[in-house]
Design a protein around this motif. Structure first.
Motif, PDB file in Angstrom:
ATOM      1  N   MET A   1      -5.912 -94.101 -15.155  1.00 13.16           N
ATOM      2  CA  MET A   1      -5.705 -92.674 -14.942  1.00 13.16           C
ATOM      3  C   MET A   1      -6.216 -91.878 -16.142  1.00 13.16           C
ATOM      4  N   ASN A   2      -7.171 -90.970 -15.910  1.00 14.10           N
ATOM      5  CA  ASN A   2      -7.693 -90.129 -16.971  1.00 14.10           C
ATOM      6  C   ASN A   2      -6.773 -88.932 -17.175  1.00 14.10           C
ATOM      7  N   LEU A   3      -6.279 -88.768 -18.402  1.00 16.67           N
ATOM      8  CA  LEU A   3      -5.354 -87.690 -18.692  1.00 16.67           C
ATOM      9  C   LEU A   3      -6.092 -86.469 -19.234  1.00 16.67           C
ATOM     10  N   TYR A   4      -5.619 -85.293 -18.868  1.00 13.51           N
ATOM     11  CA  TYR A   4      -6.125 -84.028 -19.395  1.00 13.51           C
ATOM     12  C   TYR A   4      -5.627 -83.894 -20.829  1.00 13.51           C
ATOM     13  N   THR A   5      -6.536 -83.678 -21.777  1.00 14.55           N
ATOM     14  CA  THR A   5      -6.136 -83.663 -23.177  1.00 14.55           C
ATOM     15  C   THR A   5      -5.947 -82.243 -23.694  1.00 14.55           C
ATOM     16  N   ILE A   6      -4.963 -82.071 -24.563  1.00 14.53           N
ATOM     17  CA  ILE A   6      -4.718 -80.774 -25.194  1.00 14.53           C
ATOM     18  C   ILE A   6      -4.558 -80.969 -26.702  1.00 14.53           C
ATOM     19  N   ASP A   7      -4.819 -79.900 -27.436  1.00 13.52           N
ATOM     20  CA  ASP A   7      -4.623 -79.895 -28.877  1.00 13.52           C
ATOM     21  C   ASP A   7      -3.272 -79.274 -29.190  1.00 13.52           C
ATOM     22  N   VAL A   8      -2.418 -80.034 -29.840  1.00 13.84           N
ATOM     23  CA  VAL A   8      -1.133 -79.512 -30.321  1.00 13.84           C
ATOM     24  C   VAL A   8      -1.191 -79.495 -31.840  1.00 13.84           C
ATOM     25  N   ASN A   9      -1.016 -78.312 -32.415  1.00 15.36           N
ATOM     26  CA  ASN A   9      -1.074 -78.182 -33.866  1.00 15.36           C
ATOM     27  C   ASN A   9       0.304 -77.894 -34.444  1.00 15.36           C
ATOM     28  N   CYS A  10       0.442 -78.202 -35.722  1.00 13.34           N
ATOM     29  CA  CYS A  10       1.731 -78.041 -36.389  1.00 13.34           C
ATOM     30  C   CYS A  10       1.508 -77.545 -37.814  1.00 13.34           C
ATOM     31  N   ASP A  11       2.325 -76.595 -38.247  1.00 15.34           N
ATOM     32  CA  ASP A  11       2.282 -76.113 -39.623  1.00 15.34           C
ATOM     33  C   ASP A  11       3.048 -77.101 -40.498  1.00 15.34           C
ATOM     34  N   VAL A  12       2.407 -77.590 -41.540  1.00 11.66           N
ATOM     35  CA  VAL A  12       3.007 -78.657 -42.356  1.00 11.66           C
ATOM     36  C   VAL A  12       2.840 -78.365 -43.845  1.00 11.66           C
ATOM     37  N   GLY A  13       3.435 -79.257 -44.669  1.00 12.75           N
ATOM     38  CA  GLY A  13       3.347 -79.089 -46.114  1.00 12.75           C
ATOM     39  C   GLY A  13       4.162 -77.924 -46.614  1.00 12.75           C
ATOM     40  N   GLU A  14       5.197 -77.569 -45.863  1.00  8.16           N
ATOM     41  CA  GLU A  14       5.996 -76.385 -46.194  1.00  8.16           C
ATOM     42  C   GLU A  14       7.346 -76.729 -46.830  1.00  8.16           C
ATOM     43  N   GLY A  15       7.484 -77.981 -47.265  1.00  8.66           N
ATOM     44  CA  GLY A  15       8.686 -78.373 -47.965  1.00  8.66           C
ATOM     45  C   GLY A  15       9.759 -79.005 -47.104  1.00  8.66           C
ATOM     46  N   VAL A  16       9.513 -79.127 -45.798  1.00 15.46           N
ATOM     47  CA  VAL A  16      10.501 -79.729 -44.908  1.00 15.46           C
ATOM     48  C   VAL A  16      10.558 -81.241 -45.105  1.00 15.46           C
ATOM     49  N   GLY A  17       9.391 -81.845 -45.305  1.00 14.38           N
ATOM     50  CA  GLY A  17       9.340 -83.276 -45.569  1.00 14.38           C
ATOM     51  C   GLY A  17       9.318 -84.166 -44.336  1.00 14.38           C
ATOM     52  N   ASN A  18       8.938 -83.599 -43.184  1.00 18.93           N
ATOM     53  CA  ASN A  18       8.934 -84.387 -41.943  1.00 18.93           C
ATOM     54  C   ASN A  18       7.531 -84.779 -41.491  1.00 18.93           C
ATOM     55  N   GLU A  19       6.547 -84.648 -42.373  1.00 17.46           N
ATOM     56  CA  GLU A  19       5.155 -84.894 -41.984  1.00 17.46           C
ATOM     57  C   GLU A  19       4.913 -86.318 -41.479  1.00 17.46           C
ATOM     58  N   LEU A  20       5.550 -87.294 -42.084  1.00 17.13           N
ATOM     59  CA  LEU A  20       5.348 -88.680 -41.668  1.00 17.13           C
ATOM     60  C   LEU A  20       5.774 -88.892 -40.223  1.00 17.13           C
ATOM     61  N   GLU A  21       6.804 -88.189 -39.787  1.00 16.73           N
ATOM     62  CA  GLU A  21       7.265 -88.297 -38.402  1.00 16.73           C
ATOM     63  C   GLU A  21       6.401 -87.472 -37.453  1.00 16.73           C
ATOM     64  N   LEU A  22       5.908 -86.331 -37.937  1.00 11.29           N
ATOM     65  CA  LEU A  22       5.147 -85.435 -37.078  1.00 11.29           C
ATOM     66  C   LEU A  22       3.729 -85.935 -36.790  1.00 11.29           C
ATOM     67  N   MET A  23       3.059 -86.439 -37.802  1.00 12.58           N
ATOM     68  CA  MET A  23       1.626 -86.728 -37.693  1.00 12.58           C
ATOM     69  C   MET A  23       1.237 -87.629 -36.516  1.00 12.58           C
ATOM     70  N   PRO A  24       1.999 -88.679 -36.194  1.00 10.08           N
ATOM     71  CA  PRO A  24       1.572 -89.526 -35.073  1.00 10.08           C
ATOM     72  C   PRO A  24       1.615 -88.822 -33.711  1.00 10.08           C
TER      73      PRO A  24
END
Length: 246
Positions: A1-24
């Motif tokens: 099944m070919n899936l329709y792809t979308i770009d999801v962006n996220c603001d990071v490096g703002e001191g929250v410290g959750n980048e390791l969880e977000l990036m994947p």
């Protein structure tokens, strides 16, 4: 099944410290570069994680106002603002060169983003800074905004951006964060807003009106305390609708 792809962006490096969880779970990131948050060390580490997970990298400049996290308009000359924006973008650009990587986009933050969307002088200031510091980078900008219009007229590549975890006013501006309903915390409601944007090109405003909005990229805020939980939910549910984040 070919899936329709979308770009999801996220603001990071703002001191929250959750980048390791977000990036994947995202496909693009906008890195705070010293205006409202961030420093040389956080920029370097966030770029490292983005490259590790093959996430497109952008700069996230703002008013130079760390005290207010870039969420209030500043009484600053356009010349000083442009220089600050250029310095911020360059701080990311210089680190990318060390990694032999390229900048995908620039996305303004907070009050600067909102001001540039409606004010031609601020929009031009931002655009001049982008053109002076990048080559072939996309500009993430709101659909129908003054910023997007001027950018396209001047040959700057634009990705229309919509927010899946924020509520909108009828004029497509974002509801002020002073309003407790401004940020959408519920994963199901975020999914519903995203699917409406994709299927119907509309967003339901805080007053219940359905307004046309077009987007090439969809933002979830890294400082949303439920961001990781929401993205896990989207990653699980979106394939059921034939959609994939990539």
């Amino acid at each position: 099944m070919n899936l329709y792809t979308i770009d999801v962006n996220c603001d990071v490096g703002e001191g929250v410290g959750n980048e390791l969880e977000l990036m994947p779970m995202i496909s693009s990131c906008s890195i705070a570069c010293g205006g409202h948050a961030g420093n040389a060390e956080t920029i370097k580490e966030t770029i490292r994680l983005a490259l590790l997970y093959r996430v497109n990298i952008g700069a996230h400049p703002s008013y130079p106002d760390r005290e207010n996290f870039g969420r209030k308009e500043m009484d600053i000359s356009l010349d000083k603002l442009q220089q600050s924006i250029e310095d911020q973008i360059s701080s990311v650009q210089n680190e990318l060169r060390k990694s032999v990587a390229t900048m995908n986009h620039v996305k303004a933050h907070g009050a600067l983003y909102n001001k540039a969307a409606v004010d031609s002088k601020t929009a031009q200031c931002l655009l001049d800074a982008v053109k002076n510091t990048t080559k072939d980078a996309w500009l993430y900008a709101p659909y129908g905004s003054v910023l997007a219009k001027i950018a396209l007229e001047q040959g700057v590549k634009v990705y229309f951006e919509a927010f899946i975890d924020r509520r909108y006013n009828d004029d497509l501006t974002l509801v002020s964060r002073d309003n407790p309903k401004a940020v959408i915390m519920d994963s199901k409601k975020v999914l519903k807003q995203l699917l409406r944007m994709l299927a119907k090109h509309k967003v339901k405003t805080i007053k219940g009106k359905k307004v046309v909005v077009k987007a090439n990229t969809f933002c979830i805020h890294g400082d949303n305390s439920n961001a990781v939980r929401i993205l896990k939910y989207l990653s699980k549910k979106l394939p059921n609708y034939g959609i994939k984040i990539t």
